[in-house]
Scaffold this motif. Sequence first.
Motif, PDB file in Angstrom:
ATOM      1  N   ASN A 260      18.597 -11.507 -27.141  1.00 60.99           N
ATOM      2  CA  ASN A 260      18.547 -10.059 -26.957  1.00 60.99           C
ATOM      3  C   ASN A 260      19.947  -9.483 -26.901  1.00 60.99           C
ATOM      4  OD1 ASN A 260      19.422  -9.672 -23.985  1.00 60.99           O
ATOM      5  ND2 ASN A 260      17.834 -11.234 -23.814  1.00 60.99           N
ATOM      6  N   LEU A 261      20.035  -8.183 -27.180  1.00 59.68           N
ATOM      7  CA  LEU A 261      21.317  -7.490 -27.225  1.00 59.68           C
ATOM      8  C   LEU A 261      21.261  -6.191 -26.440  1.00 59.68           C
ATOM      9  CD1 LEU A 261      22.045  -7.668 -31.077  1.00 59.68           C
ATOM     10  CD2 LEU A 261      22.978  -9.198 -29.316  1.00 59.68           C
ATOM     11  N   ALA A 262      22.407  -5.822 -25.863  1.00 63.34           N
ATOM     12  CA  ALA A 262      22.631  -4.492 -25.301  1.00 63.34           C
ATOM     13  C   ALA A 262      24.066  -4.115 -25.626  1.00 63.34           C
ATOM     14  CB  ALA A 262      22.401  -4.474 -23.794  1.00 63.34           C
ATOM     15  N   PHE A 263      24.342  -2.833 -25.761  1.00 65.05           N
ATOM     16  CA  PHE A 263      25.720  -2.407 -25.975  1.00 65.05           C
ATOM     17  C   PHE A 263      26.471  -2.426 -24.649  1.00 65.05           C
ATOM     18  CE2 PHE A 263      23.510  -0.013 -29.434  1.00 65.05           C
ATOM     19  CZ  PHE A 263      24.021  -0.770 -30.472  1.00 65.05           C
ATOM     20  N   ALA A 264      27.770  -2.756 -24.717  1.00 60.75           N
ATOM     21  CA  ALA A 264      28.628  -2.729 -23.539  1.00 60.75           C
ATOM     22  C   ALA A 264      29.457  -1.452 -23.560  1.00 60.75           C
ATOM     23  CB  ALA A 264      29.542  -3.947 -23.511  1.00 60.75           C
ATOM     24  N   THR A 265      29.649  -0.829 -22.400  1.00 58.84           N
ATOM     25  CA  THR A 265      30.360   0.445 -22.343  1.00 58.84           C
ATOM     26  C   THR A 265      31.794   0.333 -22.842  1.00 58.84           C
ATOM     27  OG1 THR A 265      30.899  -0.001 -20.025  1.00 58.84           O
ATOM     28  CG2 THR A 265      28.968   1.373 -20.467  1.00 58.84           C
ATOM     29  N   GLY A 266      32.432  -0.805 -22.664  1.00 61.44           N
ATOM     30  CA  GLY A 266      33.804  -0.980 -23.121  1.00 61.44           C
ATOM     31  C   GLY A 266      33.917  -1.480 -24.538  1.00 61.44           C
ATOM     32  N   GLY A 267      32.794  -1.604 -25.235  1.00 60.93           N
ATOM     33  CA  GLY A 267      32.789  -2.129 -26.592  1.00 60.93           C
ATOM     34  C   GLY A 267      32.168  -3.509 -26.654  1.00 60.93           C
ATOM     35  N   GLY A 268      31.674  -3.860 -27.804  1.00 63.95           N
ATOM     36  CA  GLY A 268      31.033  -5.149 -27.970  1.00 63.95           C
ATOM     37  C   GLY A 268      29.587  -5.127 -27.487  1.00 63.95           C
ATOM     38  N   LEU A 269      29.044  -6.307 -27.303  1.00 64.64           N
ATOM     39  CA  LEU A 269      27.634  -6.471 -26.973  1.00 64.64           C
ATOM     40  C   LEU A 269      27.465  -7.357 -25.750  1.00 64.64           C
ATOM     41  CD1 LEU A 269      26.464  -7.305 -30.602  1.00 64.64           C
ATOM     42  CD2 LEU A 269      25.975  -5.155 -29.415  1.00 64.64           C
ATOM     43  N   ILE A 270      26.390  -7.119 -25.008  1.00 65.00           N
ATOM     44  CA  ILE A 270      25.935  -8.053 -23.986  1.00 65.00           C
ATOM     45  C   ILE A 270      24.740  -8.782 -24.571  1.00 65.00           C
ATOM     46  CG2 ILE A 270      25.044  -8.317 -21.640  1.00 65.00           C
ATOM     47  CD1 ILE A 270      27.896  -7.274 -21.722  1.00 65.00           C
ATOM     48  N   ALA A 271      24.687 -10.092 -24.398  1.00 67.20           N
ATOM     49  CA  ALA A 271      23.620 -10.876 -25.016  1.00 67.20           C
ATOM     50  C   ALA A 271      23.081 -11.915 -24.053  1.00 67.20           C
ATOM     51  CB  ALA A 271      24.138 -11.567 -26.283  1.00 67.20           C
ATOM     52  N   GLY A 272      21.752 -12.036 -24.015  1.00 67.05           N
ATOM     53  CA  GLY A 272      21.099 -13.140 -23.328  1.00 67.05           C
ATOM     54  C   GLY A 272      20.914 -14.267 -24.321  1.00 67.05           C
ATOM     55  N   MET A 273      21.453 -15.451 -24.005  1.00 67.27           N
ATOM     56  CA  MET A 273      21.463 -16.542 -24.966  1.00 67.27           C
ATOM     57  C   MET A 273      20.842 -17.798 -24.351  1.00 67.27           C
ATOM     58  SD  MET A 273      25.192 -15.597 -26.694  1.00 67.27           S
ATOM     59  CE  MET A 273      24.942 -16.480 -28.230  1.00 67.27           C
ATOM     60  N   GLU A 274      21.178 -18.952 -24.866  1.00 67.91           N
ATOM     61  CA  GLU A 274      20.590 -20.187 -24.345  1.00 67.91           C
ATOM     62  C   GLU A 274      21.154 -20.556 -22.979  1.00 67.91           C
ATOM     63  OE1 GLU A 274      20.043 -23.583 -27.202  1.00 67.91           O
ATOM     64  OE2 GLU A 274      21.128 -22.206 -28.526  1.00 67.91           O
ATOM     65  N   SER A 275      22.453 -20.535 -22.857  1.00 64.44           N
ATOM     66  CA  SER A 275      23.079 -21.058 -21.642  1.00 64.44           C
ATOM     67  C   SER A 275      23.444 -19.984 -20.636  1.00 64.44           C
ATOM     68  CB  SER A 275      24.335 -21.864 -22.001  1.00 64.44           C
ATOM     69  OG  SER A 275      25.320 -21.030 -22.589  1.00 64.44           O
ATOM     70  N   GLY A 276      23.303 -18.704 -21.004  1.00 64.12           N
ATOM     71  CA  GLY A 276      23.678 -17.669 -20.062  1.00 64.12           C
ATOM     72  C   GLY A 276      23.767 -16.301 -20.698  1.00 64.12           C
ATOM     73  N   ILE A 277      24.429 -15.411 -19.974  1.00 56.57           N
ATOM     74  CA  ILE A 277      24.687 -14.047 -20.425  1.00 56.57           C
ATOM     75  C   ILE A 277      26.127 -13.976 -20.909  1.00 56.57           C
ATOM     76  CG2 ILE A 277      24.786 -11.623 -19.739  1.00 56.57           C
ATOM     77  CD1 ILE A 277      22.734 -12.398 -17.537  1.00 56.57           C
ATOM     78  N   PHE A 278      26.334 -13.387 -22.085  1.00 56.03           N
ATOM     79  CA  PHE A 278      27.646 -13.368 -22.721  1.00 56.03           C
ATOM     80  C   PHE A 278      28.048 -11.946 -23.099  1.00 56.03           C
ATOM     81  CE2 PHE A 278      26.297 -17.672 -23.260  1.00 56.03           C
ATOM     82  CZ  PHE A 278      27.447 -18.444 -23.378  1.00 56.03           C
ATOM     83  N   HIS A 279      29.365 -11.734 -23.144  1.00 53.65           N
ATOM     84  CA  HIS A 279      29.918 -10.567 -23.820  1.00 53.65           C
ATOM     85  C   HIS A 279      30.364 -11.034 -25.196  1.00 53.65           C
ATOM     86  CE1 HIS A 279      33.160  -7.703 -24.989  1.00 53.65           C
ATOM     87  NE2 HIS A 279      32.246  -6.847 -24.589  1.00 53.65           N
ATOM     88  N   LEU A 280      29.885 -10.339 -26.239  1.00 55.16           N
ATOM     89  CA  LEU A 280      30.173 -10.736 -27.614  1.00 55.16           C
ATOM     90  C   LEU A 280      30.968  -9.661 -28.325  1.00 55.16           C
ATOM     91  CD1 LEU A 280      26.660 -12.078 -28.763  1.00 55.16           C
ATOM     92  CD2 LEU A 280      28.513 -13.359 -27.643  1.00 55.16           C
ATOM     93  N   THR A 281      31.914 -10.079 -29.130  1.00 56.94           N
ATOM     94  CA  THR A 281      32.632  -9.196 -30.039  1.00 56.94           C
ATOM     95  C   THR A 281      32.410  -9.700 -31.448  1.00 56.94           C
ATOM     96  OG1 THR A 281      34.339  -8.744 -28.368  1.00 56.94           O
ATOM     97  CG2 THR A 281      34.863  -8.220 -30.659  1.00 56.94           C
ATOM     98  N   LEU A 282      31.901  -8.831 -32.317  1.00 54.64           N
ATOM     99  CA  LEU A 282      31.663  -9.191 -33.711  1.00 54.64           C
ATOM    100  C   LEU A 282      32.926  -8.881 -34.508  1.00 54.64           C
ATOM    101  CD1 LEU A 282      28.046  -7.765 -34.200  1.00 54.64           C
ATOM    102  CD2 LEU A 282      28.771  -9.949 -33.188  1.00 54.64           C
ATOM    103  N   GLU A 283      33.572  -9.921 -34.973  1.00 58.18           N
ATOM    104  CA  GLU A 283      34.860  -9.761 -35.660  1.00 58.18           C
ATOM    105  C   GLU A 283      34.640  -9.410 -37.129  1.00 58.18           C
ATOM    106  OE1 GLU A 283      37.270  -9.677 -33.750  1.00 58.18           O
ATOM    107  OE2 GLU A 283      36.849 -10.975 -32.032  1.00 58.18           O
ATOM    108  N   GLN A 284      35.658  -8.783 -37.732  1.00 56.99           N
ATOM    109  CA  GLN A 284      35.569  -8.365 -39.119  1.00 56.99           C
ATOM    110  C   GLN A 284      35.415  -9.541 -40.072  1.00 56.99           C
ATOM    111  OE1 GLN A 284      35.297  -5.292 -40.482  1.00 56.99           O
ATOM    112  NE2 GLN A 284      35.124  -4.526 -38.380  1.00 56.99           N
ATOM    113  N   ASP A 285      35.949 -10.702 -39.684  1.00 56.64           N
ATOM    114  CA  ASP A 285      35.874 -11.875 -40.566  1.00 56.64           C
ATOM    115  C   ASP A 285      34.548 -12.626 -40.440  1.00 56.64           C
ATOM    116  OD1 ASP A 285      36.097 -13.027 -38.082  1.00 56.64           O
ATOM    117  OD2 ASP A 285      37.945 -14.152 -38.503  1.00 56.64           O
TER     118      ASP A 285
END
Length: 299
Positions: A61-86
């Motif tokens: 699952n995904l949610a937007f983060a107020t400072g940019g990027g995404l919050i995600a519920g994954m296999e091992s925990g909750i993460f802040h994700l940044t999707l890079e241009q590359d």
Amino acid sequence: MNSPDNFRIISPQSCLVGESPLWSAEQQCWYWVDIPARQIWTYHPASQHSRHWQCAEMVANLAFATGGGLIAGMESGIFHLTLEQDGQVTASKLAALPEAAPGIRFNDGRCDRQGRYWSGSMFMDMTAARAIGNLYRYTATDGLSAPFVQQLLTQNGLAWSPDGKTMYLSDSHPQRQLIWAFDYDTDTGIPHQQRLLVDMQSMPGRPDGAAVDTDGCYWICANDGAAVMRFTPKGKLDRIITLPMKKPAMCSFGGDKLDEMLITSINPAPDNGDDWNGHSILIRPGAQGIAETACSAFA
């Protein structure tokens, strides 16, 4: 029961388990995930361009983060994700899933109206019917909460009423097929007074992912039922939209007027030649949604 004529596939390929559709008004694009493929997808309606990013582990699952990027519920925990241009994904773990083990992951998740992030865990082999799922809340100040709801089989259906004072939750496992409502304290972020809203055992499909419209009605995907259903705040079924895919997974409002709905789906048999299963489609459901609140839990 009705079936709109304006189904439009926007996903370039069929997902194994398409989930967590999310509209970004700022970027004017849709997000969703393919859980077992470990992919995050985006689609820009203006250019009709789509692309995906590959994650190191399953993202549910995904949610937007107020400072940019995404919050995600994954296999091992909750993460802040940044999707890079590359095409790379930069991941920073915010909290570990307490029951993390092979075969367990976060499932459905989103933010409440105040920006607190919520998600629940599940045992992925649904045939085992292991009621080990827990519903958690995460904030930057408190971290991961003790579970507010326990013994879930397949946690799903998280949503909040327009005023944020009612929280919805479903268990989509074939042995449950229930939707609950809770009174929700918007100041403390604590749900209480759990009560049964809908028992879907006698209805077509199982209650999967959900969204709420401006009338306060609760839309839920009927997995295995080829439909999305709308229930009033009293739990009365007042609308069914039949869909071309058997296993719709989650719905979300978006578009400039929040009057479009993106519905993701599951493809249980990728080689069967079905034209709809696993695809994400856009419809106009005849209702207007509420913009998702960005997660303020990342600091």
